[in-house]
Design an enzyme around this catalytic site. Structure first.
Site: not given
Ligand code: FAD
Length: 385
Positions: A57, A60, A356
């Site tokens: 979230h 951007t 990304k």
């Molecule tokens: C401040 C910030 C800035 C960033 N900037 C960049 C950037 O500029 N460019 C870039 O490429 N990347 C960036 N990143 C990294 C990127 O955003 C993350 O690598 C990516 O969003 C991770 O996605 P995810 O799906 O792994 O995690 P999440 O989006 O957190 O998804 C994990 C999901 O699992 C769910 N979940 C967890 N446990 C359970 C369970 N037991 N049962 C059911 N659901 C569960 C959660 O509710 C969540 O929705 C940034 C990250 C942050 C925090």
């Protein structure tokens, strides 16, 4: 599917091809790609994505090609550019705005030297600008003497929540069954597949993909995994001067390495203000206990960096929010099969730079789940407990 209305628990005895836990940008990408290929997909999330409790979230995300972290990421991000554009066409949503990007620091800094290494190794279009040249091209950037900028034209901004929504909408259109607000509490591998217990029922799947972001360790009970969840704060500032100079047409995404090992980055103003943040140096935390409120000292800290590097953005603070990195020890990704269960995969800890790549990771995971070889070099991303 049978529903026990008395307890509101569901028991879905049919065998899904793939179950996915976590529907942030990674799980969304995996769900979409597998559903698009015709797999019978079921996905669970503990909240209703896109939400603000994990890592996907904050309006951007930066996408960039001259990847300072390692040249091995370049082919993956190139594929991701194409796939984000494909998702735009399929969904009708505007997801990617290419603004150009610049990595700024001392010539021998990890950021500048690493970006140049990737650019040269992969023959990417780029320019090296002196501090004066950079200031002349983008007047709101204020590089310090001795700093240089590696300019790349393809970098830009992904609309974070819109990307996740588009992935999940398209996954549903391709037949995926996605179940928000249904946390997975437990899973178990047996001879015929995986049994999955959630807050609302029991399900079965041939394969299981864990994309749980900062919660990932809780889904690997009994295993010692070296993930570190790190609290990160994002801030949106009103420009103090020359607001038009922060427009996406005039201001690229920018990353800085300064004072040796500190990293800072910022975006053009797309209407919500100028978003800036530090990269890393956040406190270790957990997804369930993280402090969600932002202290005045944290705003002061980022303001000090703004005044040095981006002084025209030093206006009123509009908003701050907390987000989570899930770091591996070497800050490379973790995309691999579970060491004890051949039909369980982990594809999520992305050390604060994974957004990304999500659609390219979705493709890779779909390939692995289908028993095909990975189309990219995943050597850096293996299990390393
Ligand atoms: C401040 C910030 C800035 C960033 N900037 C960049 C950037 O500029 N460019 C870039 O490429 N990347 C960036 N990143 C990294 C990127 O955003 C993350 O690598 C990516 O969003 C991770 O996605 P995810 O799906 O792994 O995690 P999440 O989006 O957190 O998804 C994990 C999901 O699992 C769910 N979940 C967890 N446990 C359970 C369970 N037991 N049962 C059911 N659901 C569960 C959660 O509710 C969540 O929705 C940034 C990250 C942050 C925090």
């Amino acid at each position: 599917m049978a529903a026990d209305e008395g307890t509101r628990r569901h028991s879905d005895c049919s065998l899904h091809d793939v179950a996915i836990v976590g529907l942030g940008v990674m799980g969304g990408a995996v769900a979409l790609e597998l559903a698009r290929r015709g797999a019978r997909v079921i996905g669970f999330d503990r909240f209703t994505p896109p939400h603000r409790w994990g890592s996907s979230h904050g309006d951007t995300r930066i996408i960039r090609e001259a990847y300072f972290e390692h040249p091995v990421y370049v082919p993956m991000v190139q594929r991701a550019f194409a796939l984000w554009r494909g998702l735009e066409r399929a969904s009708g949503a505007v997801l990617l705005q290419q603004t150009g990007g610049v990595m700024i620091g001392e010539p021998d800094s990890a950021l500048v030297a690493g970006a140049l290494r990737s650019a040269r190794q992969h023959g990417l279009q780029h320019e090296v600008l002196s501090a004066d040249e950079l200031r002349a091209r983008v007047p709101v950037l204020n590089p310090e003497p001795g700093m240089v900028g590696v300019w790349e034209p393809r970098a830009g901004v992904l609309a974070a929540e819109a990307c996740v929504s588009a992935q999940l909408d398209q996954a549903r259109r391709h037949g995926a069954s996605l179940r928000p607000d249904e946390p997975v509490s437990h899973w178990q591998a047996d001879g015929t597949g995986i049994g999955i217990d959630t807050a609302h029922g029991h399900y079965r799947a041939r394969q299981f993909v864990i994309c749980a972001g900062a919660w990932v360790a809780s889904l690997l009970p009994g295993m010692t995994v070296p993930f570190r969840v790190e609290r990160q704060v994002l801030h949106w500032f009103e420009p103090a001067a020359d607001a038009g100079a922060f427009a996406p047409q005039r201001c690229p995404v920018h990353l800085w390495q300064f004072d040796g090992g500190r990293f800072f980055y910022g975006f053009p103003d797309q209407g919500a203000g100028v978003k800036v943040a530090f990269h890393h140096r956040g406190e270790s935390t957990s997804a369930d206990t993280v402090a969600r409120e932002v202290a005045a000292s944290e705003v002061d800290d980022v303001r000090r960096a703004l005044r040095r590097l981006l002084p025209a953005a030093d206006g009123r603070l509009r908003a701050s929010t907390v987000c989570l990195y899930t770091n591996t020890p070497d800050e490379h990704f973790w995309i691999d099969r579970h060491p004890a269960h051949g039909n369980v995969w982990v594809a999520s800890p992305c050390s604060g730079h994974g957004f990304k790549f999500a659609p390219a990771i979705g493709e890779v995971v779909a390939d692995l789940v289908e028993g095909r070889p990975a189309r990219f070099d995943l050597g850096l991303f293996g299990w390393r407990a």
